[in-house]
Design a protein around this motif. Structure first.
Motif, PDB file in Angstrom:
ATOM      1  N   GLY A 427       0.803  -1.226   0.000  1.00 30.91           N
ATOM      2  CA  GLY A 427       0.000   0.000   0.000  1.00 30.91           C
ATOM      3  C   GLY A 427       0.835   1.276   0.000  1.00 30.91           C
ATOM      4  N   GLY A 428       2.157   1.113   0.010  1.00 25.50           N
ATOM      5  CA  GLY A 428       3.039   2.288   0.004  1.00 25.50           C
ATOM      6  C   GLY A 428       3.142   2.903  -1.387  1.00 25.50           C
ATOM      7  N   CYS A 429       3.897   3.999  -1.471  1.00 27.13           N
ATOM      8  CA  CYS A 429       4.043   4.698  -2.748  1.00 27.13           C
ATOM      9  C   CYS A 429       5.109   4.016  -3.607  1.00 27.13           C
ATOM     10  N   ASP A 430       4.759   3.722  -4.847  1.00 24.01           N
ATOM     11  CA  ASP A 430       5.713   3.164  -5.808  1.00 24.01           C
ATOM     12  C   ASP A 430       6.309   4.339  -6.594  1.00 24.01           C
ATOM     13  N   TYR A 431       7.440   4.862  -6.083  1.00 22.17           N
ATOM     14  CA  TYR A 431       8.051   6.035  -6.716  1.00 22.17           C
ATOM     15  C   TYR A 431       8.595   5.714  -8.108  1.00 22.17           C
ATOM     16  N   VAL A 432       8.948   4.452  -8.351  1.00 21.49           N
ATOM     17  CA  VAL A 432       9.465   4.077  -9.677  1.00 21.49           C
ATOM     18  C   VAL A 432       8.343   4.216 -10.700  1.00 21.49           C
ATOM     19  N   LYS A 433       7.226   3.632 -10.376  1.00 24.34           N
ATOM     20  CA  LYS A 433       6.066   3.716 -11.279  1.00 24.34           C
ATOM     21  C   LYS A 433       5.669   5.184 -11.470  1.00 24.34           C
ATOM     22  N   GLY A 434       5.625   5.910 -10.362  1.00 23.43           N
ATOM     23  CA  GLY A 434       5.232   7.316 -10.426  1.00 23.43           C
ATOM     24  C   GLY A 434       6.151   8.110 -11.341  1.00 23.43           C
ATOM     25  N   ALA A 435       7.471   7.890 -11.207  1.00 23.02           N
ATOM     26  CA  ALA A 435       8.442   8.640 -12.016  1.00 23.02           C
ATOM     27  C   ALA A 435       8.333   8.257 -13.487  1.00 23.02           C
ATOM     28  N   ASN A 436       8.199   6.972 -13.744  1.00 23.68           N
ATOM     29  CA  ASN A 436       8.146   6.522 -15.140  1.00 23.68           C
ATOM     30  C   ASN A 436       6.904   7.057 -15.847  1.00 23.68           C
ATOM     31  N   ILE A 437       5.770   7.002 -15.176  1.00 15.85           N
ATOM     32  CA  ILE A 437       4.521   7.436 -15.830  1.00 15.85           C
ATOM     33  C   ILE A 437       4.495   8.953 -15.974  1.00 15.85           C
ATOM     34  N   ALA A 438       4.846   9.667 -14.899  1.00 16.72           N
ATOM     35  CA  ALA A 438       4.808  11.140 -14.985  1.00 16.72           C
ATOM     36  C   ALA A 438       5.802  11.638 -16.027  1.00 16.72           C
ATOM     37  N   GLY A 439       6.996  11.044 -16.051  1.00 11.61           N
ATOM     38  CA  GLY A 439       8.007  11.458 -17.034  1.00 11.61           C
ATOM     39  C   GLY A 439       7.533  11.194 -18.450  1.00 11.61           C
ATOM     40  N   PHE A 440       6.856  10.068 -18.635  1.00 10.95           N
ATOM     41  CA  PHE A 440       6.376   9.670 -19.971  1.00 10.95           C
ATOM     42  C   PHE A 440       5.282  10.607 -20.477  1.00 10.95           C
ATOM     43  N   VAL A 441       4.310  10.920 -19.625  1.00  9.95           N
ATOM     44  CA  VAL A 441       3.102  11.614 -20.092  1.00  9.95           C
ATOM     45  C   VAL A 441       3.432  12.948 -20.764  1.00  9.95           C
ATOM     46  N   LYS A 442       4.314  13.727 -20.161  1.00  8.67           N
ATOM     47  CA  LYS A 442       4.612  15.057 -20.718  1.00  8.67           C
ATOM     48  C   LYS A 442       5.297  14.944 -22.086  1.00  8.67           C
ATOM     49  N   VAL A 443       6.279  14.061 -22.173  1.00 11.01           N
ATOM     50  CA  VAL A 443       6.997  13.885 -23.443  1.00 11.01           C
ATOM     51  C   VAL A 443       6.040  13.327 -24.496  1.00 11.01           C
ATOM     52  N   ALA A 444       5.245  12.346 -24.096  1.00  8.53           N
ATOM     53  CA  ALA A 444       4.332  11.689 -25.038  1.00  8.53           C
ATOM     54  C   ALA A 444       3.302  12.670 -25.584  1.00  8.53           C
ATOM     55  N   ASP A 445       2.751  13.502 -24.724  1.00  7.48           N
ATOM     56  CA  ASP A 445       1.730  14.445 -25.183  1.00  7.48           C
ATOM     57  C   ASP A 445       2.327  15.493 -26.120  1.00  7.48           C
ATOM     58  N   ALA A 446       3.565  15.895 -25.864  1.00  9.14           N
ATOM     59  CA  ALA A 446       4.231  16.818 -26.797  1.00  9.14           C
ATOM     60  C   ALA A 446       4.424  16.130 -28.147  1.00  9.14           C
ATOM     61  N   MET A 447       4.825  14.871 -28.126  1.00  9.70           N
ATOM     62  CA  MET A 447       5.045  14.145 -29.386  1.00  9.70           C
ATOM     63  C   MET A 447       3.741  13.994 -30.166  1.00  9.70           C
ATOM     64  N   LEU A 448       2.649  13.766 -29.438  1.00 12.79           N
ATOM     65  CA  LEU A 448       1.349  13.663 -30.112  1.00 12.79           C
ATOM     66  C   LEU A 448       1.026  14.968 -30.840  1.00 12.79           C
ATOM     67  N   ALA A 449       1.368  16.091 -30.203  1.00 19.49           N
ATOM     68  CA  ALA A 449       1.058  17.396 -30.799  1.00 19.49           C
ATOM     69  C   ALA A 449       1.813  17.598 -32.115  1.00 19.49           C
ATOM     70  N   PHE A 450       2.987  16.987 -32.243  1.00 25.93           N
ATOM     71  CA  PHE A 450       3.817  17.201 -33.440  1.00 25.93           C
ATOM     72  C   PHE A 450       3.418  16.302 -34.605  1.00 25.93           C
ATOM     73  N   GLY A 451       2.564  15.306 -34.338  1.00 26.77           N
ATOM     74  CA  GLY A 451       2.247  14.343 -35.397  1.00 26.77           C
ATOM     75  C   GLY A 451       3.418  13.396 -35.620  1.00 26.77           C
ATOM     76  N   VAL A 452       3.447  12.799 -36.798  1.00 28.29           N
ATOM     77  CA  VAL A 452       4.466  11.779 -37.047  1.00 28.29           C
ATOM     78  C   VAL A 452       5.721  12.445 -37.619  1.00 28.29           C
ATOM     79  N   VAL A 453       6.688  12.716 -36.734  1.00 31.58           N
ATOM     80  CA  VAL A 453       7.940  13.347 -37.191  1.00 31.58           C
ATOM     81  C   VAL A 453       9.122  12.548 -36.655  1.00 31.58           C
TER      82      VAL A 453
END
Ligand code: NDP
Length: 453
Positions: A427-453
């Motif tokens: 029930g504790g905090c999984d900082y690894v999961k938290g870091a991986n997902i939070a780090g991914f979301v911002k980069v991924a959403d920027a990439m989506l905005a650019f289309g296929v480049v």
């Protein structure tokens, strides 16, 4: 295509292994992130459809080049230099340069991949890159270091720039090397710009950059402990390494009332049951950074301490641990020893110092465990602030920068907790999961905005 038609994690990893044969560190880093990201995107079609993870795990560009230099005896030496530009979706490529005999493409690809997520977590506009050379700076004269750095920059300058790619230091690259490289960049281009961070204060460097990675890793530790109503005060700490990150982590632990029992290097570890105070840490900084002598000499200078040749410090009983030397310096057995001896929290100062089996031990035990991409992000965060100061042609005060560092580390902690809270088996905090997902979301959403480049 529906979400259920997409490749699963194991199929994805088969592809990664096939495309990157023999690159064990890179494959390890991609697996560690992918396990969490696959779970997160399971029901999010847009990330699958646009192959976002597949694209982040393929560097934008890898530059590899010959670096020739002449040693003091007139011999011509040949090294290999690299710059891996992994992803610039959210800002210019940013990440250190490593000079160490172990450097190869796999290690730099893993570091550039990790850096992409780390830089995203800082909240600052920086993409991910990493570079370096298999040059071994140990035992080289200042003139040899200078000639190597100049030769290295004579090729690297084509690929970097204040809005393109901004390297910094890492293992084997400190203020001296940054100075030589900046001098050569300026000479070739006739431009005085913020092309490197970690610069000297006289020529555009930022206060607090030197201390930032080690201090930041300790702030992250403090933030984790505070979630349990606890703090560093009175805690015993085992720290590995004796370079920039380790000595500054030790310094901050002492400032916050903790007791540092160990530091180490590639030859062994020092154990000082009385604790290493600021004077002792200063002795180590001088011995490793200026004299460039043996860490083992500490035992002659400080009674009651002992040197353990060829060993790691993980068997020393402690409350908290900060691995601050290098990748894969702690395996399953090391992690088990720490947990068995009562360690309650681990904050990584180094990049990927704990291997995948070691991480499983911490998760199963439910202790507080921060992955380097979150806990050692203080260094690159202050590098980002150095870039801002250079762009604005201003210098901020020590107090301002210390405040920034503390608040950035708190924000990174809280961001990881947003995605990781309650995700460990206990029930504790999984900082690894938290870091991986939070780090991914911002980069991924920027990439989506650019289309296929
Ligand atoms: P330094 O070169 O200043 O120090 C490296 C330390 O690690 C030295 O004590 C060195 O010992 C030890 N070390 C190196 N290789 C090994 C090995 N194979 N086994 C045991 N010890 C080893 O580097 P930094 O302190 O800058 O970097 C340390 C770690 O922190 C790296 O993982 C780096 O990527 C990471 N990091 C650094 C940042 C920074 O701002 N500097 C930012 C974020 C992460 P010896 O002297 O014997 O070689």
């Amino acid at each position: 295509m529906s979400v259920s038609d997409h490749v699963d994690l194991e199929q994805f990893m088969v592809g990664v292994e096939k495309r990157n044969p023999g690159e064990t560190e890179f494959i390890q880093a991609v697996r560690e992130v992918s396990e969490d990201v696959f779970e997160y995107i399971a029901d999010k079609e847009k990330y699958h459809q646009h192959q976002i993870l597949r694209r982040i795990a393929e560097p934008d560009r890898i530059v590899s080049f010959r670096v020739c230099w002449e040693d003091d005896n007139g011999n011509i030496r040949v090294q290999r230099g690299y710059r891996v530009q992994n992803n610039n979706a959210i800002g210019p490529y940013k990440g250190g340069l490593r000079f160490h005999q172990s450097v190869n493409q796999s290690i730099l690809k893993f570091l550039a991949f990790e850096q992409t997520f780390k830089n995203s977590l800082t909240g600052l506009p920086m993409g991910g890159g990493k570079g370096g050379s298999n040059f071994n700076p140990k035992g080289k004269s200042d003139n040899e270091i200078m000639r190597f750095c100049q030769s290295f920059m004579t090729e690297l300058y084509r690929h970097v720039g204040e809005d393109t790619d901004v390297p910094a230091g890492d293992i084997g690259v400190g203020a001296r090397e940054i100075g030589y490289m900046f001098g050569q960049y300026k000479r070739i281009t006739n431009r005085f710009t913020g092309v490197l961070t970690g610069k000297g204060l006289e020529y555009g460097g930022s206060l607090v950059r030197t201390e930032a990675t080690g201090y930041g890793a300790v702030y992250f530790m403090q933030n984790m402990l505070e979630t349990q109503g606890d703090s560093i005060e009175g805690k015993t700490a085992v720290i590995s390494g004796s370079g920039n990150v380790a000595t500054h982590a030790a310094e901050k632990v002492v400032q916050l009332g903790g007791k540092v029992l160990t530091l180490s290097d590639s030859k062994g570890y020092l154990h000082d049951p009385a604790g290493m105070d600021q004077d002792k840490i200063d002795w180590i900084k001088n011995q490793k950074g200026v004299v460039r002598g043996s860490l083992a000499d500490y035992t002659a200078a400080f009674a009651g301490s002992s040197w353990h040749e060829g060993e790691t410090p993980w068997g020393v009983a402690c409350d908290i641990a900060l691995p601050c030397a290098t990748q894969n310096e702690m395996d399953q057995a090391g992690a088990e020893l720490l947990v068995a001896n009562g360690c309650i929290a681990v904050s990584e100062g180094a990049n990927m110092p704990v291997n995948l089996d070691g991480v499983k031990v911490f998760k199963a035990a439910g202790i507080l465990y921060a992955p380097g991409k979150a806990s050692n992000a203080g260094g690159v965060a202050v590098s980002g602030l150095e870039m801002s100061q250079n762009s604005g042609r201003v210098s901020w005060s020590e107090e301002q920068l210390q405040d920034h560092l503390r608040s950035i580390m708190k924000e990174i902690h809280d961001t990881c907790a947003t995605y990781g809270a309650g995700r460990l088996p206990n029930g504790g905090c999984d900082y690894v999961k938290g870091a991986n997902i939070a780090g991914f979301v911002k980069v991924a959403d920027a990439m989506l905005a650019f289309g296929v480049v």
